[in-house]
Design an enzyme around this catalytic site. Structure first.
Site, PDB file in Angstrom:
ATOM      1  N   ASP A 165       5.843  -1.714  -8.023  1.00 38.40           N
ATOM      2  CA  ASP A 165       5.962  -2.353  -6.694  1.00 38.40           C
ATOM      3  C   ASP A 165       6.903  -3.621  -7.317  1.00 38.40           C
ATOM      4  OD1 ASP A 165       4.332  -0.586  -5.416  1.00 38.40           O
ATOM      5  OD2 ASP A 165       2.622  -2.185  -5.538  1.00 38.40           O
ATOM      6  N   TYR A 172      -8.791   4.878   2.579  1.00 40.14           N
ATOM      7  CA  TYR A 172      -7.756   5.773   3.387  1.00 40.14           C
ATOM      8  C   TYR A 172      -7.693   6.690   4.136  1.00 40.14           C
ATOM      9  CZ  TYR A 172      -4.365   2.367   1.043  1.00 40.14           C
ATOM     10  OH  TYR A 172      -4.169   1.517   0.306  1.00 40.14           O
ATOM     11  N   LYS A 195      -2.316   6.564   8.854  1.00 43.60           N
ATOM     12  CA  LYS A 195      -2.833   6.210   7.635  1.00 43.60           C
ATOM     13  C   LYS A 195      -4.150   5.399   8.574  1.00 43.60           C
ATOM     14  CE  LYS A 195      -0.334   4.987   3.924  1.00 43.60           C
ATOM     15  NZ  LYS A 195       0.370   4.331   3.081  1.00 43.60           N
ATOM     16  N   HIS A 247       3.917   0.691   0.539  1.00 42.72           N
ATOM     17  CA  HIS A 247       4.181   1.689   0.660  1.00 42.72           C
ATOM     18  C   HIS A 247       4.609   2.614   1.503  1.00 42.72           C
ATOM     19  CE1 HIS A 247       1.625   0.752  -3.128  1.00 42.72           C
ATOM     20  NE2 HIS A 247       2.779   0.915  -3.364  1.00 42.72           N
TER      21      HIS A 247
END
Length: 182
Positions: free
Chosen positions: A168, A132, A72, A62
């Site tokens: 996905d 995250y 991130k 992603h």
């Protein structure tokens, strides 16, 4: 904190610098001053948790496009995972290359992922949870992804793929990607 550059420019592992005594240890898991000294992002607007029940679960790959491209900082807080990033920055000398690192709750390590990278992971233990820190709010309009099993990327997942979401599984291939212009 101890920062170790990964093979893709701008990405790092961030390990705790422990101060130990007979009780255990103390360590900072984030320090704006230390991140800033390294030229890394220091402003986080959102924290996300991802929990996966089954060993082998793959989530990813992603990313978000500008103007919502995000940095991130990912840490494993329970279990273990192989974290993978792919450089998708237009004009990058490492465009299309990937690297990985193992994140574990026991090691308490993290990976710093700069803007312009696709990100995913595979759980190495059941009941794995990742946390995250992200620099931008989630934006469905700028969301993107790549196939986790694209032969052009040839990502070396250590386990057979399990519990991959339909979304996905249907991500575009690397050859269909429009590189990220930062």
């Amino acid at each position: 904190m101890l920062f170790t550059p990964l093979s893709l420019p701008g990405s790092f592992t961030a390990d705790l610098q422990r101060f130990e005594d007979e009780r255990g240890f103390f360590a900072r898991s984030f320090c704006a001053r230390e991140f800033g000294t390294q030229g890394l992002e220091t402003a986080w607007v959102q924290t996300n948790s991802s929990f996966s029940r089954e060993k082998g679960t793959i989530r990813g790959m992603h990313f978000q496009r500008p103007p919502k491209a995000e940095v991130k900082l990912v840490r494993c807080v329970r279990g273990a995972a192989l974290d993978v990033i792919v450089d998708i920055r237009a004009g990058s000398a490492t465009y299309g290359h990937w690297t990985s690192c193992e994140l574990t709750a026991d090691a308490r390590n993290a990976i710093y992922i700069p803007r312009g990278f696709a990100h995913g992971f595979q759980t190495l233990e059941p009941d794995t949870e990742l946390m995250y820190f992200v620099s931008e709010f989630y934006s469905p309009e700028q969301e993107g992804g790549l196939r986790y099993d694209d032969p052009a990327l040839n990502i070396a997942w250590p386990l057979p793929a399990a519990n991959v979401s339909p979304k996905d599984r249907s991500q575009p291939s690397f050859s269909e990607l429009r590189p990220i212009e930062l």
